[in-house]
Design a protein around this motif. Sequence first.
Motif, PDB file in Angstrom:
ATOM      1  N   ALA A  40      10.730  -1.164  -7.497  1.00  0.00           N
ATOM      2  CA  ALA A  40       9.587  -0.949  -6.465  1.00  0.00           C
ATOM      3  C   ALA A  40       8.719  -0.045  -7.012  1.00  0.00           C
ATOM      4  O   ALA A  40       7.592  -0.393  -6.930  1.00  0.00           O
ATOM      5  N   ALA A  41       9.159   0.910  -7.612  1.00  0.00           N
ATOM      6  CA  ALA A  41       8.240   1.947  -8.382  1.00  0.00           C
ATOM      7  C   ALA A  41       7.180   0.899  -9.304  1.00  0.00           C
ATOM      8  O   ALA A  41       6.037   1.103  -9.514  1.00  0.00           O
ATOM      9  N   ASN A  42       7.752   0.337 -10.174  1.00  0.00           N
ATOM     10  CA  ASN A  42       7.010  -0.373 -11.191  1.00  0.00           C
ATOM     11  C   ASN A  42       5.895  -1.404 -10.373  1.00  0.00           C
ATOM     12  O   ASN A  42       4.826  -1.442 -10.914  1.00  0.00           O
ATOM     13  N   VAL A  43       6.365  -2.317  -9.376  1.00  0.00           N
ATOM     14  CA  VAL A  43       5.751  -3.072  -8.691  1.00  0.00           C
ATOM     15  C   VAL A  43       4.597  -2.308  -7.994  1.00  0.00           C
ATOM     16  O   VAL A  43       3.382  -2.687  -7.939  1.00  0.00           O
ATOM     17  N   SER A  44       4.908  -0.994  -7.483  1.00  0.00           N
ATOM     18  CA  SER A  44       4.057  -0.417  -6.675  1.00  0.00           C
ATOM     19  C   SER A  44       2.635   0.142  -7.764  1.00  0.00           C
ATOM     20  O   SER A  44       1.685   0.275  -7.297  1.00  0.00           O
ATOM     21  N   ARG A  45       3.031   0.477  -9.104  1.00  0.00           N
ATOM     22  CA  ARG A  45       2.080   0.852  -9.842  1.00  0.00           C
ATOM     23  C   ARG A  45       0.908  -0.421 -10.110  1.00  0.00           C
ATOM     24  O   ARG A  45      -0.147  -0.100 -10.224  1.00  0.00           O
ATOM     25  N   HIS A  46       1.699  -1.571 -10.391  1.00  0.00           N
ATOM     26  CA  HIS A  46       0.895  -2.612 -10.716  1.00  0.00           C
ATOM     27  C   HIS A  46      -0.094  -2.706  -9.269  1.00  0.00           C
ATOM     28  O   HIS A  46      -1.066  -3.612  -9.385  1.00  0.00           O
ATOM     29  N   LEU A  47       0.670  -2.799  -8.112  1.00  0.00           N
ATOM     30  CA  LEU A  47      -0.175  -3.177  -6.800  1.00  0.00           C
ATOM     31  C   LEU A  47      -1.390  -2.034  -6.862  1.00  0.00           C
ATOM     32  O   LEU A  47      -2.374  -2.591  -6.156  1.00  0.00           O
ATOM     33  N   SER A  48      -0.921  -0.836  -7.215  1.00  0.00           N
ATOM     34  CA  SER A  48      -2.123   0.037  -7.336  1.00  0.00           C
ATOM     35  C   SER A  48      -3.095  -0.321  -7.848  1.00  0.00           C
ATOM     36  O   SER A  48      -4.540  -0.212  -7.660  1.00  0.00           O
ATOM     37  N   VAL A  49      -2.881  -0.793  -9.214  1.00  0.00           N
ATOM     38  CA  VAL A  49      -4.010  -1.180  -9.975  1.00  0.00           C
ATOM     39  C   VAL A  49      -4.829  -2.347  -9.483  1.00  0.00           C
ATOM     40  O   VAL A  49      -6.184  -2.507  -9.393  1.00  0.00           O
ATOM     41  N   LEU A  50      -4.064  -3.137  -9.079  1.00  0.00           N
ATOM     42  CA  LEU A  50      -4.714  -4.575  -8.702  1.00  0.00           C
ATOM     43  C   LEU A  50      -5.489  -4.175  -7.141  1.00  0.00           C
ATOM     44  O   LEU A  50      -6.566  -4.862  -6.960  1.00  0.00           O
ATOM     45  N   GLN A  51      -5.322  -3.170  -6.508  1.00  0.00           N
ATOM     46  CA  GLN A  51      -5.956  -2.784  -5.409  1.00  0.00           C
ATOM     47  C   GLN A  51      -7.078  -1.971  -5.800  1.00  0.00           C
ATOM     48  O   GLN A  51      -8.266  -2.200  -5.409  1.00  0.00           O
ATOM     49  N   GLN A  52      -7.195  -1.160  -6.805  1.00  0.00           N
ATOM     50  CA  GLN A  52      -8.257  -0.304  -7.237  1.00  0.00           C
ATOM     51  C   GLN A  52      -9.356  -1.209  -7.799  1.00  0.00           C
ATOM     52  O   GLN A  52     -10.501  -1.022  -7.652  1.00  0.00           O
ATOM     53  N   HIS A  53      -9.004  -2.342  -8.199  1.00  0.00           N
ATOM     54  CA  HIS A  53      -9.829  -3.526  -8.850  1.00  0.00           C
ATOM     55  C   HIS A  53     -10.327  -4.542  -7.747  1.00  0.00           C
ATOM     56  O   HIS A  53     -10.904  -5.467  -8.189  1.00  0.00           O
ATOM     57  N   GLY A  54      -9.891  -4.308  -6.559  1.00  0.00           N
ATOM     58  CA  GLY A  54     -10.116  -5.405  -5.468  1.00  0.00           C
ATOM     59  C   GLY A  54      -9.538  -6.684  -5.490  1.00  0.00           C
ATOM     60  O   GLY A  54      -9.962  -7.580  -4.626  1.00  0.00           O
ATOM     61  N   PHE A  55      -8.237  -6.842  -6.069  1.00  0.00           N
ATOM     62  CA  PHE A  55      -7.647  -8.031  -5.971  1.00  0.00           C
ATOM     63  C   PHE A  55      -6.648  -8.087  -4.847  1.00  0.00           C
ATOM     64  O   PHE A  55      -6.567  -9.270  -4.167  1.00  0.00           O
ATOM     65  N   VAL A  56      -6.252  -7.060  -4.409  1.00  0.00           N
ATOM     66  CA  VAL A  56      -5.475  -7.026  -3.351  1.00  0.00           C
ATOM     67  C   VAL A  56      -5.848  -5.882  -2.223  1.00  0.00           C
ATOM     68  O   VAL A  56      -6.466  -5.150  -2.533  1.00  0.00           O
ATOM     69  N   GLU A  57      -5.247  -6.125  -1.031  1.00  0.00           N
ATOM     70  CA  GLU A  57      -5.326  -5.278   0.066  1.00  0.00           C
ATOM     71  C   GLU A  57      -4.267  -4.812   0.608  1.00  0.00           C
ATOM     72  O   GLU A  57      -3.059  -5.516   0.797  1.00  0.00           O
ATOM     73  N   ARG A  58      -4.167  -3.575   1.048  1.00  0.00           N
ATOM     74  CA  ARG A  58      -3.043  -2.981   1.517  1.00  0.00           C
ATOM     75  C   ARG A  58      -3.028  -2.785   3.116  1.00  0.00           C
ATOM     76  O   ARG A  58      -4.058  -2.207   3.645  1.00  0.00           O
ATOM     77  N   GLU A  59      -2.089  -3.184   3.770  1.00  0.00           N
ATOM     78  CA  GLU A  59      -2.069  -2.809   5.251  1.00  0.00           C
ATOM     79  C   GLU A  59      -0.783  -2.097   5.900  1.00  0.00           C
ATOM     80  O   GLU A  59       0.397  -2.676   5.410  1.00  0.00           O
TER      81      GLU A  59
END
Length: 112
Positions: A49-68
């Motif tokens: 989960a930590a690894n996926v969270s790091r990747h999601l953070s990068v994706l979110q910083q660049h506007g690919f994903v949103e977190r709710e």
Amino acid sequence: MQDLPQNALVQVAAYFQVLSEPTRLQILNLLRQQERKVGELAELCNFSAANVSRHLSVLQQHGFVERESRGTSAFYRIADPSVYDLCDLVCGSIARRSEQEAQQRAVFKAAR
């Protein structure tokens, strides 16, 4: 990209750099189907989960994903669905190139 200034080219390169990581592409592919929680993505990707969270953070910083946040859970979904158009275009190009290479190899095998 014609006539783009240097700072715009840097932004374009950063966009593609985000997509250059296979794990991020796998996450984006899973989010194409539906929004998901980190734990669910981690399980489906076979990563922590930590690894996926790091990747999601990068994706979110660049506007690919949103977190709710919902209660104690965080859900991720695609913020920019046009990324799939780009990925489909690239995948089609790779498939065509692969088919051409296979046809070229077949010609040489037949000539033996």
